[in-house]
Enzyme design. Structure first.
Site, mmCIF file in Angstrom:
data_model
loop_
_atom_site.group_PDB
_atom_site.id
_atom_site.type_symbol
_atom_site.label_atom_id
_atom_site.label_comp_id
_atom_site.label_asym_id
_atom_site.label_seq_id
_atom_site.Cartn_x
_atom_site.Cartn_y
_atom_site.Cartn_z
ATOM 1 N N GLU A 97 0.828 -1.224 0.000
ATOM 2 C CA GLU A 97 0.000 0.000 0.000
ATOM 3 C C GLU A 97 0.855 1.262 0.000
ATOM 4 O OE1 GLU A 97 -3.475 0.250 2.428
ATOM 5 O OE2 GLU A 97 -4.239 -1.667 1.714
HETATM 6 C C1 FAD Z 1 2.722 -9.500 0.426
HETATM 7 C C2 FAD Z 1 2.358 -8.512 -0.613
HETATM 8 C C3 FAD Z 1 1.027 -8.301 -0.938
HETATM 9 C C4 FAD Z 1 0.681 -7.432 -1.970
HETATM 10 N N1 FAD Z 1 -0.628 -7.335 -2.380
HETATM 11 C C5 FAD Z 1 -0.904 -6.674 -3.541
HETATM 12 C C6 FAD Z 1 -2.215 -6.732 -4.123
HETATM 13 O O1 FAD Z 1 -3.128 -7.348 -3.595
HETATM 14 N N2 FAD Z 1 -2.421 -6.103 -5.302
HETATM 15 C C7 FAD Z 1 -1.435 -5.403 -5.935
HETATM 16 O O2 FAD Z 1 -1.683 -4.878 -7.004
HETATM 17 N N3 FAD Z 1 -0.183 -5.308 -5.393
HETATM 18 C C8 FAD Z 1 0.099 -5.928 -4.231
HETATM 19 N N4 FAD Z 1 1.363 -5.857 -3.685
HETATM 20 C C9 FAD Z 1 2.367 -5.033 -4.322
HETATM 21 C C10 FAD Z 1 2.854 -3.866 -3.484
HETATM 22 O O3 FAD Z 1 1.931 -2.817 -3.517
HETATM 23 C C11 FAD Z 1 4.212 -3.471 -4.062
HETATM 24 O O4 FAD Z 1 5.104 -4.449 -3.597
HETATM 25 C C12 FAD Z 1 4.678 -2.127 -3.686
HETATM 26 O O5 FAD Z 1 3.931 -1.184 -4.395
HETATM 27 C C13 FAD Z 1 6.154 -1.890 -3.972
HETATM 28 O O6 FAD Z 1 6.551 -2.369 -5.212
HETATM 29 P P1 FAD Z 1 7.858 -3.316 -5.324
HETATM 30 O O7 FAD Z 1 7.740 -4.360 -4.291
HETATM 31 O O8 FAD Z 1 7.973 -3.740 -6.724
HETATM 32 O O9 FAD Z 1 9.063 -2.377 -4.921
HETATM 33 P P2 FAD Z 1 9.825 -1.346 -5.868
HETATM 34 O O10 FAD Z 1 8.846 -0.508 -6.585
HETATM 35 O O11 FAD Z 1 10.835 -2.080 -6.657
HETATM 36 O O12 FAD Z 1 10.560 -0.424 -4.812
HETATM 37 C C14 FAD Z 1 11.818 -0.769 -4.212
HETATM 38 C C15 FAD Z 1 12.199 0.314 -3.202
HETATM 39 O O13 FAD Z 1 12.355 1.556 -3.854
HETATM 40 C C16 FAD Z 1 11.605 2.555 -3.192
HETATM 41 N N5 FAD Z 1 11.170 3.534 -4.171
HETATM 42 C C17 FAD Z 1 10.579 3.326 -5.376
HETATM 43 N N6 FAD Z 1 10.347 4.486 -5.989
HETATM 44 C C18 FAD Z 1 10.798 5.457 -5.171
HETATM 45 C C19 FAD Z 1 10.862 6.878 -5.231
HETATM 46 N N7 FAD Z 1 10.404 7.568 -6.280
HETATM 47 N N8 FAD Z 1 11.388 7.536 -4.191
HETATM 48 C C20 FAD Z 1 11.872 6.885 -3.109
HETATM 49 N N9 FAD Z 1 11.844 5.552 -3.007
HETATM 50 C C21 FAD Z 1 11.315 4.855 -4.015
HETATM 51 C C22 FAD Z 1 10.452 1.837 -2.527
HETATM 52 O O14 FAD Z 1 9.979 2.554 -1.415
HETATM 53 C C23 FAD Z 1 11.123 0.533 -2.130
HETATM 54 O O15 FAD Z 1 11.756 0.711 -0.896
HETATM 55 C C24 FAD Z 1 1.703 -6.704 -2.626
HETATM 56 C C25 FAD Z 1 3.044 -6.876 -2.262
HETATM 57 C C26 FAD Z 1 3.375 -7.771 -1.277
HETATM 58 C C27 FAD Z 1 4.831 -7.965 -0.974
#
Ligand code: FAD
Length: 776
Positions: free
Chosen positions: A459
């Site tokens: 989220e």
């Molecule tokens: C257990 C679990 C349940 C989930 N459930 C759902 C679901 O039901 N539906 C759905 O659609 N998604 C779901 N998600 C996805 C979740 O919303 C994403 O994991 C989240 O948005 C982050 O994306 P990412 O994991 O690819 O991290 P990335 O986008 O790769 O980010 C990596 C790091 O970079 C940081 N970062 C990225 N951009 C910036 C920026 N501009 N400035 C500063 N920092 C930045 C982030 O904060 C993070 O620390 C789920 C994820 C998990 C792990």
């Protein structure tokens, strides 16, 4: 010579004042040039960025942002309360759902909730708390919804998340706001009764945080549907991390829609679109699972290639094609205000309840470990943060019930409650030592510890939320002039644009100067003369005054930062994050103060409040310092320091004495401890870890006076040479030496048996149960 210079300066100043005070002159001589420059440097904003920034409403954070909060307004927000039906549901159905779940069985043996638990939560409407009664849902308030999630989270993350997700941003919420009548009439009753299990798929391997960049796409085309050819979409997607996807029956799907043949009559790139796809629709792939840190809520990928579906699958029908991103951004605030703040508060309450009890029951060096000053430090943080988290969760849910869509506040609550939650669980783990490390049915904290990073990531990942969202969105939404200046600069009618810009700009300048002067005056006087303007508990009056000072200083600082950094503030994430921290700490402090009033000012809870507030003030001061010390212009940085902290740094860390008072509240039964952990599910069986701790705590307190006598006798050498006078069996030596009687011995024996049950950890066969089909 000097007189001439002074006269010239005075005349120049007078001319400037005349120009500023006469709008046509001001526009012609000053604003026009600034307007042209501003238009040139104004960063371009994509539609998705604009939708995200403009979504939701401004609430209490607007008052804090604008430098002079109206405390009467804060305290007049109604205290969130439950209806009789909601309270009954919490007392009966929620308790029963908790009873049906054995977390070790879920996380280690079954890797899923039991069929009974699934059946129960579906039948009793847990998956339809946000659905109105006319569709068969429970139609709970946001506060009731939050209470349910909080309590379930004190039992099992699989249980809480399986309930939380269908009630958060997903099919039901989107249908309620944007669905066609036919879609609502069909799906909402089915979702309410658990006949449909929803999931919402946005994230793809290529687009996580930058979700608007999803490569998943649909092409508008003709295809066969219901025995005839219709205009529909051929959709290809590859999603991951999707909660409930492996068991969902209704998949909410976000993809970018293209209409190369313009069959819909609009643009080729229609935009992000949300559709509802039944799980058994040909081509839908679900069923595989991810393994998120031993959390056993269902989570997995979903894929589909060239899956044809009718336009009716679009939420709201074809007219809502391309509106998906706006829909998601508009709905994000409600779910984000509730889900993670509630589940993390639940985990914190469980931690405080169980670890506080454990710290009194577990004894080392002949002392309850909770009495050591080092352990006290951890207990203090746990108690005060839980108090603060609960306050923020309740106040934020209350905002949703007032009809707000508090986008900035929900980001603050999500980030700070999960970060404080992580600290509480980490501290709890440190306090219980090896007991938390060895997993098994009697470990009550290991799973929460493992799963904490999930809350941090979902989220809106926390780093991004802190660095980009809180201040970035906060400034644009809460500032009285910023958005107006931007809109004026983008006005295609440049004449009107100049007029509007002129008005906003000079009002802005007056606003900045006013807050600068107020910040300085409040700093010089230590904010002692601020009129709080509301009837508040006398012992909290100074906090309101300090917060007013913070607010004025923050308004000034953020304006100067925006002026100096301009559009580059978006890239200067460290500064933006610290500015967001100040706004957030002010919000958390407001929530804690409001909680204290809403709770009826219980004097016994005051140490938790005071510690949390001093900690927050200190953190806010550090955040101010972080911005000022790293200000791009050194000279302005020094000037800001003088203006905001004219007498140096007034805020210090909370005192050890206060910490001691707060920590003591966690290690013995009291109404304060009950209020602090009010939603914790308390099993009455001694076979349950928390049930055993509760009983052992009572037994420990009863036995303490007896133990004190035994220790005194030991110091006098009464048991010298007796081999049973050891840490475990000394009560036997005491009874043999006539130091205690049979009844007191029984008390000690009962305490010892319960203590044994509490400190015990599990052991397993060499293969950890793999051969018996119970391996991890
Ligand atoms: C257990 C679990 C349940 C989930 N459930 C759902 C679901 O039901 N539906 C759905 O659609 N998604 C779901 N998600 C996805 C979740 O919303 C994403 O994991 C989240 O948005 C982050 O994306 P990412 O994991 O690819 O991290 P990335 O986008 O790769 O980010 C990596 C790091 O970079 C940081 N970062 C990225 N951009 C910036 C920026 N501009 N400035 C500063 N920092 C930045 C982030 O904060 C993070 O620390 C789920 C994820 C998990 C792990």
């Amino acid at each position: 010579m000097l007189e001439h210079l002074a006269l010239a300066l005075l005349m120049a100043l007078a001319a400037l004042v005349c120009v500023v005070l006469v709008p046509p002159l001001r526009r012609a001589l000053l604003t026009r040039g600034l307007f042209a420059t501003y238009r040139k440097v104004l960063p371009q904003m994509s539609d998705t960025e604009r939708d995200a920034l403009q979504a939701g409403t401004v609430w209490w954070e607007g008052e804090l942002f604008r430098g002079n909060p109206d405390w009467g307004k804060l305290l007049a927000y109604p205290k969130p309360v439950l209806t009789a039906d909601e309270q009954a549901f919490l007392d009966l159905q929620v308790v029963e759902a908790c009873r049906l779940v054995d977390d070790w069985n879920v996380t280690h043996e079954r890797h899923d909730l039991s069929p009974d638990a699934w059946r129960y939560i579906k039948e009793k409407g847990f998956l339809g708390m946000i659905i109105p009664r006319r569709y068969g849902g429970l139609e709970f308030s946001a506060y009731a919804h939050s209470q349910v999630v909080t309590r379930l989270s004190t039992r099992s993350s699989a249980l809480a998340v399986s309930v939380m997700v269908p009630n958060s941003l997903g099919p039901a919420e989107l249908l309620l706001h944007y669905g066609s009548e036919a879609q609502k009439d069909y799906y909402l009753p089915r979702l309410a009764r658990g006949l449909e299990v929803p999931a919402f798929a946005l994230t793809s391997p290529w687009a996580g945080s930058d979700a608007a960049a999803i490569p998943d796409c649909g092409i508008v085309c003709r295809g066969p549907w219901g025995g005839r050819e219709v205009v529909g979409m051929r959709v290809t997607w590859d999603k991951r991390y999707i909660t409930l996807a492996p068991v969902c029956t209704l998949l909410g799907l976000a993809f970018r829609l293209f209409d190369p043949e313009r069959l819909l009559g609009g643009e080729v790139d229609v935009g992000i679109t949300c559709a509802l796809v039944p799980h058994d629709h040909p081509g839908v792939e679900i069923g595989r699972r991810h393994f998120p840190l031993n959390a056993m809520f269902m989570n997995g990928p979903t894929r589909g290639r060239d899956v044809f579906m009718p336009l009716d699958f679009i939420i709201g029908g074809p007219k809502m094609a391309g509106q998906g991103w706006r829909m998601l951004m508009e709905c994000l605030a409600a779910g984000r205000s509730i889900s993670l703040p509630s589940s993390n508060t639940g985990m914190a309450q469980l931690t405080v309840r169980a670890v506080g009890g454990y710290a009194r029951v577990r004894s080392q060096f002949k002392t309850a470990v909770g009495r050591f000053e080092g352990v006290e430090e951890a207990l203090t943080r746990m108690g005060a943060y839980t108090y603060l988290m609960d306050a923020a969760r309740k106040m934020t849910a209350g905002a949703v019930d007032l009809g707000e869509k508090p986008s900035v506040v929900s980001a603050i609550a999500k980030y700070h409650v999960t970060e404080r939650g992580r600290q509480v669980v980490n501290d709890g783990m440190d306090v219980i030592g090896g007991k938390g490390i060895c997993l098994g049915p009697s470990n009550f904290l290991g799973r929460a510890y493992q799963q904490m990073p999930i809350s941090i990531t979902v989220e809106g990942a926390n780093i991004l939320t802190r660095s980009l969202i809180i201040f970035g969105q906060g400034a644009l939404r809460c500032h009285p002039y910023l958005l107006r200046e931007m809109q004026a600069a983008q006005n295609p009618d440049s004449g009107q644009g100049l007029k509007d810009f002129d008005h906003a700009l000079w009002s802005h300048a007056a606003y900045t100067v006013r807050h600068g002067l107020r910040a300085l005056a409040l700093g010089l006087t230590g904010s002692h003369f601020v009129a709080v303007g509301a009837a508040v508990a006398p012992e909290t009056r100074r906090y309101y005054q300090q917060l007013t000072r913070f607010s004025a200083a923050f308004s000034f600082l953020s304006d100067i930062a925006l002026l100096v950094l301009g559009g580059s503030v978006k890239r200067r994430e460290k500064l933006s994050a610290r500015l967001g921290d100040i706004l957030s700490e002010m919000y958390l402090m407001s929530a804690a103060l409001k909680r204290f009033e809403d709770d009826g000012r219980p004097a016994a809870d005051a140490p938790l409040l005071h510690w949390a507030l001093w900690d927050s003030m200190y953190r806010a001061q550090q955040a101010f310092d972080g911005v000022i010390a790293n200000f791009p212009n050194r000279f302005i940085g020094r000037f800001l320091h003088r203006a905001i902290f004219p007498w140096g740094h007034p805020y210090v860390v909370p005192s050890d004495d206060l910490g001691h008072q707060a920590a003591r509240l966690l290690i013995e039964p009291s109404p304060t401890r009950d209020r602090l952990t009010a939603e914790t599910y308390l099993p009455d069986s001694l076979d349950e870890p928390l049930g055993a701790i509760e009983a052992a705590l009572v037994a420990t307190l009863e036995a303490e006076p007896v133990e004190a006598r035994i220790r005194e006798a030991e110091r006098q050498g009464r048991f010298a040479g007796d081999p049973v006078a050891n840490v475990r069996d000394i009560a036997r030596a005491a009874v043999a030496a006539g130091v205690i009687g049979a009844e007191e011995f029984a008390l000690m024996e009962r305490r010892n048996a319960l203590r044994d049950a509490v400190v015990r950890v599990d052991d397993f066969p060499f293969d950890l149960g793999a051969a018996a089909g119970q391996g991890a």
